[in-house]
Motif scaffolding. Structure first.
Motif, PDB file in Angstrom:
ATOM      1  N   SER A   1     102.039 -85.048  67.784  1.00 13.24           N
ATOM      2  CA  SER A   1     101.443 -83.812  68.254  1.00 13.24           C
ATOM      3  C   SER A   1     101.501 -83.808  69.783  1.00 13.24           C
TER       4      SER A   1
ATOM      5  N   LYS B   1      99.888 -82.584  73.155  1.00 15.00           N
ATOM      6  CA  LYS B   1      98.592 -82.071  73.577  1.00 15.00           C
ATOM      7  C   LYS B   1      98.559 -81.880  75.077  1.00 15.00           C
TER       8      LYS B   1
ATOM      9  N   ARG C   1      94.034 -80.279  73.698  1.00 12.62           N
ATOM     10  CA  ARG C   1      94.359 -79.209  72.759  1.00 12.62           C
ATOM     11  C   ARG C   1      95.838 -79.313  72.374  1.00 12.62           C
ATOM     12  N   GLU C   2      96.105 -79.111  71.091  1.00 12.06           N
ATOM     13  CA  GLU C   2      97.483 -79.184  70.619  1.00 12.06           C
ATOM     14  C   GLU C   2      98.242 -77.943  71.081  1.00 12.06           C
ATOM     15  N   VAL C   3      99.373 -78.167  71.768  1.00  6.14           N
ATOM     16  CA  VAL C   3     100.209 -77.063  72.237  1.00  6.14           C
ATOM     17  C   VAL C   3     101.540 -77.020  71.494  1.00  6.14           C
ATOM     18  N   GLY C   4     101.793 -78.047  70.677  1.00  4.01           N
ATOM     19  CA  GLY C   4     103.034 -78.099  69.921  1.00  4.01           C
ATOM     20  C   GLY C   4     103.163 -79.421  69.183  1.00  4.01           C
TER      21      GLY C   4
ATOM     22  N   LEU D   1     108.668 -78.439  69.174  1.00  4.79           N
ATOM     23  CA  LEU D   1     108.288 -77.073  68.795  1.00  4.79           C
ATOM     24  C   LEU D   1     106.981 -76.744  69.510  1.00  4.79           C
ATOM     25  N   ASN D   2     107.003 -75.724  70.352  1.00  3.27           N
ATOM     26  CA  ASN D   2     105.796 -75.283  71.051  1.00  3.27           C
ATOM     27  C   ASN D   2     105.188 -74.112  70.293  1.00  3.27           C
ATOM     28  N   HIS D   3     103.877 -74.130  70.144  1.00  2.33           N
ATOM     29  CA  HIS D   3     103.208 -73.052  69.410  1.00  2.33           C
ATOM     30  C   HIS D   3     103.440 -71.699  70.084  1.00  2.33           C
ATOM     31  N   SER D   4     103.550 -71.688  71.410  1.00  3.37           N
ATOM     32  CA  SER D   4     103.681 -70.413  72.129  1.00  3.37           C
ATOM     33  C   SER D   4     105.110 -69.895  72.221  1.00  3.37           C
TER      34      SER D   4
ATOM     35  N   GLY E   1     108.098 -71.560  70.420  1.00  4.70           N
ATOM     36  CA  GLY E   1     109.024 -72.005  69.377  1.00  4.70           C
ATOM     37  C   GLY E   1     109.791 -73.253  69.774  1.00  4.70           C
TER      38      GLY E   1
END
Length: 177
Positions: A61, A63, A71-74, A97-100, A102
């Motif tokens: 993960s 962070k 906080r997890e960012v990807g 892979l970044n949550h914001s 891709g």
């Protein structure tokens, strides 16, 4: 049963079929040897008909420390090729892979070049020799994206990949030549 019926239609229409399947733990039967820790539903048919079989796991993960909390960012996902009718080679790559945003192609390429020791790090700075840059990882990624240097980065990755692939070849006289 259904795969066998659909295969002729895929060929004639030049289509592909992508099947996404969830894994489950493989509990070995007492007295048998089982090396694979995970399996999936569908039996051996999915492997039999597959041209490519990819297995994905979350490697780690990513962070960021924000407002006093991690906080997890990807994530970094490991992709393992288990079957390959295209080249016959089973490979493994890690993809960020970044949550914001891709898939982080640039970040994954930079990480891979560092992992393969093609680019070196001194302190926090990365020496990206082909790009004539020496800066921190985040600054390097930002610079590559801001200046549209993605193609040059991909060329470096491709060149290093092919060099490694060539060095992995076992040179023998062909039995059938």
């Amino acid at each position: 049963e259904g795969l066998r019926r659909v295969m002729p239609f895929l060929r004639s229409s030049q289509s592909i079929l992508i099947i996404i399947n969830q894994t489950r733990d493989n509990i070995p039967v007492p007295g048998t040897l089982s090396f694979q820790k995970q399996t999936r539903a569908g039996g051996r048919a999915l492997t039999f008909y597959a041209t490519l079989e990819l297995w994905l796991i979350v490697k780690k993960s990513n962070k960021k420390h924000i407002k006093g909390k991690d906080r997890e960012v990807g994530i970094v996902s490991r992709v393992q090729v288990k079957k390959n009718r295209v080249t016959g080679r089973n490979r493994r790559v890690d993809i960020t892979l970044n949550h914001s945003s891709g898939i982080d192609d640039v970040g994954s390429c930079v990480e891979w070049l560092l992992e393969e020791k093609h680019w070196t790090k001194s302190g926090k700075d990365i020496n990206a020799k082909e790009l004539c840059l020496k800066m921190s990882q985040e600054a390097l990624i930002q610079h590559i994206e801001d200046n549209n240097l993605e193609k040059q980065l991909q060329q470096v990755v491709s060149q290093v990949w092919h060099e490694i692939d060539e060095l992995c070849q076992v040179k023998r006289k062909s039995k059938y030549a």
